[in-house]
Design a protein around this motif. Sequence first.
Motif, PDB file in Angstrom:
ATOM      1  N   UNK A   8       1.032  -1.249   0.183  1.00  0.00           N
ATOM      2  CA  UNK A   8      -0.268  -0.474   0.214  1.00  0.00           C
ATOM      3  C   UNK A   8       0.870   0.666   0.217  1.00  0.00           C
ATOM      4  N   UNK A   9       0.549   2.099  -0.623  1.00  0.00           N
ATOM      5  CA  UNK A   9       1.298   3.494  -0.950  1.00  0.00           C
ATOM      6  C   UNK A   9       1.619   4.327   0.496  1.00  0.00           C
ATOM      7  N   UNK A  10       0.550   4.025   1.387  1.00  0.00           N
ATOM      8  CA  UNK A  10       0.484   4.650   3.057  1.00  0.00           C
ATOM      9  C   UNK A  10       1.964   3.607   3.596  1.00  0.00           C
ATOM     10  N   UNK A  11       1.905   2.827   3.256  1.00  0.00           N
ATOM     11  CA  UNK A  11       3.125   1.441   3.938  1.00  0.00           C
ATOM     12  C   UNK A  11       4.502   2.155   3.409  1.00  0.00           C
ATOM     13  N   UNK A  12       4.464   2.360   2.164  1.00  0.00           N
ATOM     14  CA  UNK A  12       6.014   2.334   1.946  1.00  0.00           C
ATOM     15  C   UNK A  12       6.565   4.166   1.583  1.00  0.00           C
ATOM     16  N   UNK A  13       7.736   3.957   2.112  1.00  0.00           N
ATOM     17  CA  UNK A  13       8.691   6.000   2.368  1.00  0.00           C
ATOM     18  C   UNK A  13       9.898   5.442   1.581  1.00  0.00           C
ATOM     19  N   UNK A  14       9.985   6.907   0.659  1.00  0.00           N
ATOM     20  CA  UNK A  14      11.200   7.239   0.579  1.00  0.00           C
ATOM     21  C   UNK A  14      11.671   8.393   1.141  1.00  0.00           C
ATOM     22  N   UNK A  15      12.307   9.367   1.366  1.00  0.00           N
ATOM     23  CA  UNK A  15      12.852   9.914   1.809  1.00  0.00           C
ATOM     24  C   UNK A  15      12.829  11.115   3.385  1.00  0.00           C
ATOM     25  N   UNK A  16      11.830   9.880   3.436  1.00  0.00           N
ATOM     26  CA  UNK A  16      11.168  10.270   4.516  1.00  0.00           C
ATOM     27  C   UNK A  16       9.709  10.585   4.392  1.00  0.00           C
ATOM     28  N   UNK A  17       8.739  10.404   3.531  1.00  0.00           N
ATOM     29  CA  UNK A  17       7.921  10.265   3.207  1.00  0.00           C
ATOM     30  C   UNK A  17       6.683  10.125   2.723  1.00  0.00           C
ATOM     31  N   UNK A  18       5.368   9.116   2.607  1.00  0.00           N
ATOM     32  CA  UNK A  18       5.053   8.389   2.053  1.00  0.00           C
ATOM     33  C   UNK A  18       4.772   8.433   0.434  1.00  0.00           C
ATOM     34  N   UNK A  19       4.737   6.948  -0.354  1.00  0.00           N
ATOM     35  CA  UNK A  19       4.579   7.633  -1.737  1.00  0.00           C
ATOM     36  C   UNK A  19       3.491   8.231  -1.623  1.00  0.00           C
ATOM     37  N   UNK A  20       2.519   7.466  -1.246  1.00  0.00           N
ATOM     38  CA  UNK A  20       0.892   8.407  -1.097  1.00  0.00           C
ATOM     39  C   UNK A  20       1.081   9.829  -1.092  1.00  0.00           C
ATOM     40  N   UNK A  21       1.952  10.577   0.150  1.00  0.00           N
ATOM     41  CA  UNK A  21       1.890  11.493  -0.107  1.00  0.00           C
ATOM     42  C   UNK A  21       3.507  11.879  -1.543  1.00  0.00           C
ATOM     43  N   UNK A  22       3.857  11.536  -1.786  1.00  0.00           N
ATOM     44  CA  UNK A  22       5.336  12.087  -2.714  1.00  0.00           C
ATOM     45  C   UNK A  22       4.537  11.855  -4.056  1.00  0.00           C
TER      46      UNK A  22
END
Lengths: 67, 67, 67, 67, 67, 67
Positions: free
Chosen positions: F48-62
């Motif tokens: 789930x994109x809420x459950x994956x982050x890069x650069x300290x930010x979730x993929x949903x937010x990115x």
Amino acid sequence: MPLVNIKIAKDNVSAEKKAELIKGATQLLVDVLGKNPQTTVVIIEEVDTDNWGIGGISVTERRKQGL
Amino acid sequence: MPLVNIKIAKDNVSAEKKAELIKGATQLLVDVLGKNPQTTVVIIEEVDTDNWGIGGISVTERRKQGL
Amino acid sequence: MPLVNIKIAKDNVSAEKKAELIKGATQLLVDVLGKNPQTTVVIIEEVDTDNWGIGGISVTERRKQGL
Amino acid sequence: MPLVNIKIAKDNVSAEKKAELIKGATQLLVDVLGKNPQTTVVIIEEVDTDNWGIGGISVTERRKQGL
Amino acid sequence: MPLVNIKIAKDNVSAEKKAELIKGATQLLVDVLGKNPQTTVVIIEEVDTDNWGIGGISVTERRKQGL
Amino acid sequence: MPLVNIKIAKDNVSAEKKAELIKGATQLLVDVLGKNPQTTVVIIEEVDTDNWGIGGISVTERRKQGL
């Protein structure tokens, strides 16, 4: 009961640094989710830089190229 | 087709003991779920005690403290 | 402190069967390595048959073909 | 952002072969799903043949038996 | 380039809490090892309480028993 | 006997695309290391994109921010 698995490049990370990672990851689960630290498990895996790639290029090669 | 991954502390576990783990984990999947042992895969990973923590403390340190 | 991760196909496995896997995997670590069951963790992951392949063919497709 | 983890038996695989795996796995994600190679990560884990079993028998033993 | 995988029980954890975990785990790697946050990846996996066991007993059952 | 685990964002990837990933990853191990495809296992995990982050930010937010 959370499990945290941290994969990092094998770079002679000291036992002290590893202890800080274990402590910090455990505290994170306590702070954010109120988890019981006594049942929080942290595992650190160190990966050889030949065995890790980004952008299709190994970390060994990336470091040679200054990426 | 099941996959079983067993992580244990790196404690000079013998090849015989590992073979018992492989055999037993495979049999468990046969007994409980009727899986085909021929396609059941077991992988054992041995983790350095500096790299494993519970309760925010590494296993190396826990053993020193008799925890 | 061992961790056991069991990946099986998502086939409506009952909570009772899962409980048997948890109990059996924990007992295996006790029997073979003398581990403390109270700190042995078992996680079962159920994988959709579209998401699992062997021999280059998904399990969904393999079952259609009677493989 | 895909992550690819490849587990293979520990067989003195060369850095060149590993680089091919990293490049090929990254390209696969580009070709099939249009992923950005720059954020595709590949990790290769090499597993001792004593620590890997199929059909309830370790790979070490299977090779001895010519399986 | 570190990868952090956090497994927690599936308990309707909010997107906000997950974002805190992602942010905190990334910062931990920056603080302890000086890693680049832009290439630090965090993945959270939520595990059904029927699929997670400690002490040979599923978390579902443990909670019923008040363990 | 290789195992390939591919983690991708949960984006309604079709069974056909998943079959291509399974086929391609299996072929990669055949081509690079001469592995037997019949015992090569591929597992795809959708996160789930809420459950994956890069650069300290979730993929949903990115994705909201166009990163």
